[in-house]
Design a protein around this motif. Structure first.
Motif, PDB file in Angstrom:
ATOM      1  N   ALA A  54      28.208 -24.286 -11.883  1.00  0.00           N
ATOM      2  CA  ALA A  54      30.282 -25.475 -13.040  1.00  0.00           C
ATOM      3  C   ALA A  54      29.935 -26.816 -12.720  1.00  0.00           C
ATOM      4  O   ALA A  54      29.764 -26.839 -13.626  1.00  0.00           O
ATOM      5  CB  ALA A  54      30.685 -24.309 -12.261  1.00  0.00           C
ATOM      6  N   ALA A  55      29.370 -27.025 -11.707  1.00  0.00           N
ATOM      7  CA  ALA A  55      29.109 -28.381 -11.369  1.00  0.00           C
ATOM      8  C   ALA A  55      28.633 -28.979 -12.672  1.00  0.00           C
ATOM      9  O   ALA A  55      28.371 -29.910 -13.496  1.00  0.00           O
ATOM     10  CB  ALA A  55      28.996 -28.838 -10.462  1.00  0.00           C
ATOM     11  N   LEU A  56      27.443 -28.268 -12.492  1.00  0.00           N
ATOM     12  CA  LEU A  56      26.139 -28.435 -13.441  1.00  0.00           C
ATOM     13  C   LEU A  56      26.617 -28.730 -14.733  1.00  0.00           C
ATOM     14  O   LEU A  56      26.293 -29.539 -15.735  1.00  0.00           O
ATOM     15  CB  LEU A  56      24.306 -28.076 -13.046  1.00  0.00           C
ATOM     16  N   LEU A  57      27.108 -27.653 -15.529  1.00  0.00           N
ATOM     17  CA  LEU A  57      27.306 -27.058 -16.961  1.00  0.00           C
ATOM     18  C   LEU A  57      28.705 -27.524 -17.739  1.00  0.00           C
ATOM     19  O   LEU A  57      28.817 -27.940 -18.207  1.00  0.00           O
ATOM     20  CB  LEU A  57      27.468 -25.632 -17.029  1.00  0.00           C
ATOM     21  N   HIS A  58      29.392 -28.617 -16.355  1.00  0.00           N
ATOM     22  CA  HIS A  58      31.373 -28.372 -16.686  1.00  0.00           C
ATOM     23  C   HIS A  58      31.287 -29.403 -17.519  1.00  0.00           C
ATOM     24  O   HIS A  58      32.135 -29.201 -18.628  1.00  0.00           O
ATOM     25  CB  HIS A  58      31.158 -29.290 -15.318  1.00  0.00           C
ATOM     26  N   ASP A  59      29.823 -29.874 -18.228  1.00  0.00           N
ATOM     27  CA  ASP A  59      30.423 -31.373 -19.249  1.00  0.00           C
ATOM     28  C   ASP A  59      29.965 -30.911 -20.734  1.00  0.00           C
ATOM     29  O   ASP A  59      30.056 -31.612 -21.933  1.00  0.00           O
ATOM     30  CB  ASP A  59      30.487 -32.734 -18.931  1.00  0.00           C
ATOM     31  N   LEU A  60      29.066 -29.936 -20.314  1.00  0.00           N
ATOM     32  CA  LEU A  60      28.083 -30.024 -21.657  1.00  0.00           C
ATOM     33  C   LEU A  60      29.573 -28.905 -23.077  1.00  0.00           C
ATOM     34  O   LEU A  60      28.958 -29.372 -24.005  1.00  0.00           O
ATOM     35  CB  LEU A  60      27.370 -28.953 -21.757  1.00  0.00           C
ATOM     36  N   ILE A  61      30.863 -28.318 -22.901  1.00  0.00           N
ATOM     37  CA  ILE A  61      31.013 -28.364 -24.179  1.00  0.00           C
ATOM     38  C   ILE A  61      32.397 -29.478 -23.688  1.00  0.00           C
ATOM     39  O   ILE A  61      33.225 -29.117 -24.789  1.00  0.00           O
ATOM     40  CB  ILE A  61      31.888 -26.715 -23.282  1.00  0.00           C
ATOM     41  N   ASP A  62      32.165 -30.611 -23.005  1.00  0.00           N
ATOM     42  CA  ASP A  62      33.007 -31.372 -23.816  1.00  0.00           C
ATOM     43  C   ASP A  62      33.022 -33.073 -25.246  1.00  0.00           C
ATOM     44  O   ASP A  62      32.462 -32.414 -25.380  1.00  0.00           O
ATOM     45  CB  ASP A  62      33.047 -32.837 -22.551  1.00  0.00           C
ATOM     46  N   LEU A  71      27.656 -28.222 -26.666  1.00  0.00           N
ATOM     47  CA  LEU A  71      27.158 -27.194 -27.035  1.00  0.00           C
ATOM     48  C   LEU A  71      28.866 -26.606 -27.587  1.00  0.00           C
ATOM     49  O   LEU A  71      29.743 -27.054 -26.633  1.00  0.00           O
ATOM     50  CB  LEU A  71      26.252 -26.562 -25.691  1.00  0.00           C
ATOM     51  N   GLN A  72      28.146 -24.932 -27.769  1.00  0.00           N
ATOM     52  CA  GLN A  72      29.321 -24.324 -28.027  1.00  0.00           C
ATOM     53  C   GLN A  72      29.814 -23.718 -26.281  1.00  0.00           C
ATOM     54  O   GLN A  72      28.449 -23.400 -25.778  1.00  0.00           O
ATOM     55  CB  GLN A  72      29.440 -23.540 -28.870  1.00  0.00           C
ATOM     56  N   ILE A  73      30.870 -22.950 -25.788  1.00  0.00           N
ATOM     57  CA  ILE A  73      30.935 -22.812 -24.562  1.00  0.00           C
ATOM     58  C   ILE A  73      30.304 -21.256 -25.373  1.00  0.00           C
ATOM     59  O   ILE A  73      29.358 -20.915 -24.191  1.00  0.00           O
ATOM     60  CB  ILE A  73      32.250 -21.978 -24.283  1.00  0.00           C
ATOM     61  N   ASN A  74      29.836 -20.490 -25.727  1.00  0.00           N
ATOM     62  CA  ASN A  74      28.704 -19.168 -26.602  1.00  0.00           C
ATOM     63  C   ASN A  74      26.873 -19.710 -25.820  1.00  0.00           C
ATOM     64  O   ASN A  74      26.481 -18.630 -25.510  1.00  0.00           O
ATOM     65  CB  ASN A  74      29.375 -18.781 -27.677  1.00  0.00           C
ATOM     66  N   ASP A  75      27.122 -20.835 -26.232  1.00  0.00           N
ATOM     67  CA  ASP A  75      25.528 -21.353 -25.994  1.00  0.00           C
ATOM     68  C   ASP A  75      25.700 -21.270 -24.541  1.00  0.00           C
ATOM     69  O   ASP A  75      24.467 -21.485 -24.218  1.00  0.00           O
ATOM     70  CB  ASP A  75      25.382 -22.908 -26.609  1.00  0.00           C
ATOM     71  N   VAL A  76      26.781 -21.632 -23.864  1.00  0.00           N
ATOM     72  CA  VAL A  76      26.177 -21.787 -22.134  1.00  0.00           C
ATOM     73  C   VAL A  76      25.598 -20.946 -22.049  1.00  0.00           C
ATOM     74  O   VAL A  76      24.392 -19.853 -21.193  1.00  0.00           O
ATOM     75  CB  VAL A  76      27.529 -22.655 -21.608  1.00  0.00           C
ATOM     76  N   GLU A  77      27.157 -19.063 -22.145  1.00  0.00           N
ATOM     77  CA  GLU A  77      26.831 -18.005 -22.231  1.00  0.00           C
ATOM     78  C   GLU A  77      25.613 -17.400 -22.263  1.00  0.00           C
ATOM     79  O   GLU A  77      25.020 -16.840 -21.557  1.00  0.00           O
ATOM     80  CB  GLU A  77      28.474 -17.053 -22.334  1.00  0.00           C
ATOM     81  N   ARG A  78      25.113 -17.774 -23.175  1.00  0.00           N
ATOM     82  CA  ARG A  78      23.513 -17.154 -23.804  1.00  0.00           C
ATOM     83  C   ARG A  78      22.608 -18.222 -22.818  1.00  0.00           C
ATOM     84  O   ARG A  78      21.570 -17.153 -22.493  1.00  0.00           O
ATOM     85  CB  ARG A  78      23.401 -17.378 -25.522  1.00  0.00           C
ATOM     86  N   LYS A  88      28.513 -11.304 -13.399  1.00  0.00           N
ATOM     87  CA  LYS A  88      30.066 -11.477 -12.988  1.00  0.00           C
ATOM     88  C   LYS A  88      29.824 -13.312 -12.372  1.00  0.00           C
ATOM     89  O   LYS A  88      30.742 -13.607 -12.604  1.00  0.00           O
ATOM     90  CB  LYS A  88      30.256 -11.088 -11.809  1.00  0.00           C
ATOM     91  N   VAL A  89      28.321 -13.633 -12.021  1.00  0.00           N
ATOM     92  CA  VAL A  89      28.260 -14.903 -11.853  1.00  0.00           C
ATOM     93  C   VAL A  89      28.558 -15.787 -13.137  1.00  0.00           C
ATOM     94  O   VAL A  89      29.397 -17.048 -13.467  1.00  0.00           O
ATOM     95  CB  VAL A  89      27.305 -15.150 -11.158  1.00  0.00           C
ATOM     96  N   VAL A  90      27.895 -15.420 -13.690  1.00  0.00           N
ATOM     97  CA  VAL A  90      28.284 -16.304 -15.837  1.00  0.00           C
ATOM     98  C   VAL A  90      29.647 -16.184 -16.239  1.00  0.00           C
ATOM     99  O   VAL A  90      29.605 -17.044 -16.306  1.00  0.00           O
ATOM    100  CB  VAL A  90      27.179 -15.357 -16.569  1.00  0.00           C
ATOM    101  N   ALA A  91      29.932 -14.869 -15.996  1.00  0.00           N
ATOM    102  CA  ALA A  91      31.303 -14.717 -16.539  1.00  0.00           C
ATOM    103  C   ALA A  91      31.962 -15.469 -15.618  1.00  0.00           C
ATOM    104  O   ALA A  91      33.115 -16.655 -16.383  1.00  0.00           O
ATOM    105  CB  ALA A  91      31.978 -13.313 -16.213  1.00  0.00           C
ATOM    106  N   ASP A  92      32.339 -16.316 -14.470  1.00  0.00           N
ATOM    107  CA  ASP A  92      32.788 -17.371 -13.119  1.00  0.00           C
ATOM    108  C   ASP A  92      32.620 -18.776 -14.037  1.00  0.00           C
ATOM    109  O   ASP A  92      33.511 -19.053 -13.905  1.00  0.00           O
ATOM    110  CB  ASP A  92      32.711 -16.855 -12.275  1.00  0.00           C
ATOM    111  N   VAL A  94      31.583 -19.737 -16.695  1.00  0.00           N
ATOM    112  CA  VAL A  94      32.155 -19.790 -18.110  1.00  0.00           C
ATOM    113  C   VAL A  94      33.225 -20.633 -18.052  1.00  0.00           C
ATOM    114  O   VAL A  94      33.940 -20.869 -18.414  1.00  0.00           O
ATOM    115  CB  VAL A  94      31.419 -18.066 -18.967  1.00  0.00           C
ATOM    116  N   ASP A  95      34.311 -19.512 -17.417  1.00  0.00           N
ATOM    117  CA  ASP A  95      35.783 -19.432 -17.048  1.00  0.00           C
ATOM    118  C   ASP A  95      35.660 -21.195 -16.501  1.00  0.00           C
ATOM    119  O   ASP A  95      36.414 -21.312 -16.812  1.00  0.00           O
ATOM    120  CB  ASP A  95      36.013 -18.091 -16.240  1.00  0.00           C
ATOM    121  N   ILE A  96      35.868 -21.290 -15.476  1.00  0.00           N
ATOM    122  CA  ILE A  96      35.378 -22.533 -14.559  1.00  0.00           C
ATOM    123  C   ILE A  96      35.263 -23.377 -15.470  1.00  0.00           C
ATOM    124  O   ILE A  96      36.453 -24.570 -15.883  1.00  0.00           O
ATOM    125  CB  ILE A  96      34.023 -22.787 -13.126  1.00  0.00           C
ATOM    126  N   ILE A  97      34.178 -23.503 -16.569  1.00  0.00           N
ATOM    127  CA  ILE A  97      33.855 -24.975 -16.909  1.00  0.00           C
ATOM    128  C   ILE A  97      34.981 -25.129 -18.657  1.00  0.00           C
ATOM    129  O   ILE A  97      34.918 -26.331 -18.555  1.00  0.00           O
ATOM    130  CB  ILE A  97      32.465 -24.830 -17.772  1.00  0.00           C
TER     131      ILE A  97
END
Length: 203
Positions: A54-62, A71-78, A88-92, A94-97
């Motif tokens: 989550a720390a690594l990915l947190h700004d990609l949708i800013d 990126l869009q949140i769907n891009d990160v999830e994909r 479950k990790v992916v869901a957590d 994605v929710d955090i960011i």
């Protein structure tokens, strides 16, 4: 596959995406947030794998990122699902960011421990010497002034101290985050005192 493998692949992607970002949300910001998140997460007994991703990915949708980088949140999830990371990790992650941004004003009771850790780490990088540097970098990238004593709109860089930075110490979630924020908060105050003295103003 090992968790370290997934972390390295995500790191590689984010580093490439944000390496030359020029508004203060660059790769080095991400790396500082990651390091602070790991430090806080270890002390607070959080799930370190989720925290690090989550720390690594947190700004990609800013929204502050340019459209060619964001990126869009769907891009990160994909991206994470393609790596076959546990659902479950992916869901957590994605929710955090999606909920830790200052502007979201997400109530604390809606944050998981891991979300609190990453939010604290991100907020630490917004205060202290680094936070000051990032504030002026972002203002410059948007064409905003350093300071305007009569600016009622609050678009100059110094206004951002009052809109956000000086509030962050009291908004930290974890005991570790609160302790780490103290010195950085004090530095903000010292800086502003000196700034106003040099402007021949008394605040």
């Amino acid at each position: 596959m090992e968790e370290n493998y997934f972390v390295s692949k995500v790191e590689e992607f984010v580093k490439k995406q944000l390496y030359d970002e020029a508004s203060g949300h660059d790769w080095w910001h991400i790396d500082r947030v990651r390091k602070n998140a790991l430090r806080i997460g270890a002390t607070e007994n959080a799930n370190i794998f989720i925290v690090e991703l989550a720390a690594l990915l947190h700004d990609l949708i800013d929204d502050k990122l340019s459209e060619d980088v964001k990126l869009q949140i769907n891009d990160v999830e994909r991206l994470l699902m393609k790596m076959e990371i546990d659902r479950k990790v992916v869901a957590d992650v994605v929710d955090i960011i999606q909920i830790i941004s200052f502007r979201k004003k997400t109530p604390v009771h809606h944050l998981s421990l891991e979300a609190k850790v990453v939010q604290d780490a991100d907020r630490l990088d917004a205060i202290g010497a680094i936070g000051i540097a990032r504030t002026f970098t972002y203002a410059g990238s948007k064409g905003n002034l350093i300071y305007h004593p009569n600016n009622k709109e609050g678009t100059d860089a110094i206004s951002h101290f009052y809109d956000k930075l000086l509030k962050l110490k009291d908004l930290m979630n974890t005991k570790t985050g609160k302790l780490l924020a103290e010195e950085r908060h004090q530095f903000l105050q010292v800086f502003l005192d000196q700034f106003y003295r040099e402007c021949n103003e008394v605040k």
